[in-house]
Design a protein around this motif. Structure first.
Motif, PDB file in Angstrom:
ATOM      1  N   THR A  16       0.182  -1.348   0.054  1.00 14.91           N
ATOM      2  CA  THR A  16       0.210   0.202  -0.149  1.00 14.91           C
ATOM      3  C   THR A  16       0.768   0.587   0.220  1.00 14.91           C
ATOM      4  N   GLY A  17       0.039   1.935  -0.688  1.00 16.22           N
ATOM      5  CA  GLY A  17       0.859   2.907  -1.100  1.00 16.22           C
ATOM      6  C   GLY A  17       2.716   3.238  -1.419  1.00 16.22           C
ATOM      7  N   TYR A  42      -3.277   7.024  -3.315  1.00 20.11           N
ATOM      8  CA  TYR A  42      -4.175   7.980  -2.722  1.00 20.11           C
ATOM      9  C   TYR A  42      -4.502   8.805  -3.993  1.00 20.11           C
ATOM     10  N   ASP A  69      -8.303   3.959  -1.793  1.00 18.58           N
ATOM     11  CA  ASP A  69      -7.710   5.389  -0.548  1.00 18.58           C
ATOM     12  C   ASP A  69      -7.659   3.841   0.729  1.00 18.58           C
ATOM     13  N   SER A  71      -8.173   3.942   3.772  1.00 16.75           N
ATOM     14  CA  SER A  71      -9.093   4.304   4.371  1.00 16.75           C
ATOM     15  C   SER A  71     -10.295   4.383   4.832  1.00 16.75           C
ATOM     16  N   ASP A  72     -10.906   3.447   3.340  1.00 13.68           N
ATOM     17  CA  ASP A  72     -11.461   2.991   2.295  1.00 13.68           C
ATOM     18  C   ASP A  72     -12.331   1.661   2.590  1.00 13.68           C
ATOM     19  N   ALA A  97       0.932   2.462   3.555  1.00 13.63           N
ATOM     20  CA  ALA A  97       0.540   3.710   3.108  1.00 13.63           C
ATOM     21  C   ALA A  97       0.681   4.786   4.729  1.00 13.63           C
ATOM     22  N   ILE A  99       0.225   8.894   6.417  1.00 14.20           N
ATOM     23  CA  ILE A  99       0.603  10.416   6.196  1.00 14.20           C
ATOM     24  C   ILE A  99       0.492  10.739   7.557  1.00 14.20           C
ATOM     25  N   ARG A 115      -8.384  12.347   9.759  1.00 16.67           N
ATOM     26  CA  ARG A 115      -7.582  11.614   8.529  1.00 16.67           C
ATOM     27  C   ARG A 115      -6.499  10.537   9.033  1.00 16.67           C
ATOM     28  N   VAL A 119      -6.416   6.961   8.460  1.00 18.90           N
ATOM     29  CA  VAL A 119      -5.757   6.149   7.081  1.00 18.90           C
ATOM     30  C   VAL A 119      -4.266   5.356   7.746  1.00 18.90           C
ATOM     31  N   ASN A 120      -3.219   5.951   8.932  1.00 18.53           N
ATOM     32  CA  ASN A 120      -2.477   5.035   9.578  1.00 18.53           C
ATOM     33  C   ASN A 120      -2.661   3.748   9.711  1.00 18.53           C
ATOM     34  N   GLY A 123      -6.533   1.885   8.314  1.00 17.20           N
ATOM     35  CA  GLY A 123      -5.926   1.556   7.511  1.00 17.20           C
ATOM     36  C   GLY A 123      -5.200  -0.295   6.460  1.00 17.20           C
TER      37      GLY A 123
END
Ligand code: NDP
Length: 253
Positions: A16-17, A42, A69, A71-72, A97, A99, A115, A119-120, A123
Motif C-alpha cells: 500500500t502506498g 491515493y 484510499d 481508509s475506505d 500507506a 500520512i 484523517r 489512513v495510518n 487503513g
C-alpha cells in the motif's frame, strides 16, 4: 510466507502506498521471488505510480497500480477480493500507506486527528482484514506494517501520527498472536528519519533535531528500510513474528 502450495512460481505481493518513497523502495525490493507486485496510492495523479509499475515490470514481474484510499473499508475489501480472485491469494501484504498532519494538540482540528488515524491505523486494519481469511485458509502468508519510531517515543506536534503508529504496533503484536498457529507471520518496521517527500518539507530546525538524536548521524534512505522489509518477508526471518524492527540509525535503542 513461503510460496505456499499454489503451484505458481513466485509470491503475490501487495504494497500500500507503493507509488513513491518508502513504499516504492519496498515494492522494488520485493521483486525477488515474486510473480506479481501490486501497488496502490491515493493521489489521482498517477505518474509516480506508473513509474513504479514500469520499474517493477522492467524487473520482470507482473505489476499494476490502482488509486485506492486505504481508509475506505468497502473499497479496500472490494480491491482485495479482486486480487485474491485473480491470483488465488496474497502472500505478502505490506501496510505502508501513511500520512502526517502535524500540529500541536492544542491547535489540532478534529479532521486532522481523524484523517491520520483513518489512513495510518484503520487503513492497516482494513487491508489486513481483507487478506487474513484467505491467508488463514491457505495457512501461509505474511504481513509487514510500517510503523515509526515516533509510535514508541512520541513527538511534539505529532500526537495524531504517534498515536496511529503506536496503534499499528499494538495491532501487529495482537494479530501476530491471533494467526501465528496458522503459519502467518505479522511484523513491523519502525523507521526513524528517512529522506522522502514526507520529511522533505520539515523545517530545518526539526530536521536538525532529528539528526542530533541519530547515532549514525544521518538520515536513512527508503532502500535501507526496504531491505529490512524484504528480509522480514522472506523465509530467512521464518522465526520472527510480532516484532518491531527499528530502522532508525540508532535513533531509538
Ligand atoms: P510518502 O509521503 O513519500 O509516501 C506516502 C505513500 O502513501 C504514497 O504512495 C501515497 O500515495 C500513499 N498514500 C497516502 N495516503 C494514502 C491513502 N489514503 N491510501 C493509499 N495510499 C495512500 O511517505 P513515506 O514514504 O515517507 O512514508 C511511508 C510510510 O513510512 C508511512 O507509513 C510513514 O508513516 C512511514 N514512516 C516514514 C518515515 C520517514 O521518515 N519518511 C519515518 C517513519 C515512518 P500518493 O503518492 O498517491 O499520494
Amino acid at each position: 510466507m513461503s510460496e505456499g502450495d499454489r503451484g505458481d512460481s513466485g509470491r503475490v505481493v501487495v504494497v500500500t502506498g507503493g507509488s513513491r518513497g518508502i513504499g516504492r523502495a519496498i515494492a522494488l525490493a520485493l521483486v525477488e521471488g515474486a510473480r506479481a507486485v501490486l501497488i496502490n496510492h491515493y493521489d489521482p495523479d498517477d505518474d509516480a505510480a506508473q513509474e513504479t509499475v514500469g520499474r517493477l515490470e522492467g524487473a520482470g514481474v507482473e505489476a499494476d497500480q490502482v488509486k485506492l484510499d486505504v481508509s475506505d473499508f468497502g473499497a479496500v475489501k472490494e480491491y482485495f477480493e479482486g486480487v485474491i480472485e485473480r491470483f488465488g491469494g496474497v502472500d505478502v501484504l505490506v501496510n505502508n500507506a501513511g500520512i502526517t498532519a502535524d500540529t500541536l494538540l492544542v491547535r489540532m482540528s478534529e479532521a486532522d486527528w481523524d484523517r491520520v488515524i483513518a489512513v495510518n491505523l484503520k487503513g492497516t486494519f482494513n487491508c489486513s482484514q481483507a487478506v487474513i481469511r484467505s491467508m488463514m485458509q491457505r495457512r501461509t502468508g505474511g504481513i509487514i506494517n510500517v510503523a515509526s519510531v515516533v509510535g514508541l517515543v512520541g513527538n511534539a506536534g505529532q500526537t495524531n501520527y504517534a498515536a496511529s503508529k503506536a496503534g499499528v504496533i499494538a495491532l501487529t503484536k495482537s494479530l501476530a498472536r491471533e494467526v501465528g498457529a496458522r503459519g502467518i507471520r505479522v511484523n513491523a518496521v519502525a523507521p526513524g528519519y528517512i529522506e522522502t517527500d514526507m520529511t522533505a518539507h520539515l523545517p530545518e530546525r526539526v530536521k536538525e533535531g532529528f539528526l542530533s538524536q541519530i547515532t549514525l548521524g544521518r538520515a536513512g534512505s527508503p532502500e535501507e528500510v526496504a531491505e529490512v522489509v524484504s528480509w522480514l518477508a522472506s523465509d530467512r526471518a521464518s522465526y520472527l513474528t510480532g516484532q518491531v524492527v527499528h530502522v532508525s540509525g540508532g535513533m531509538y535503542m
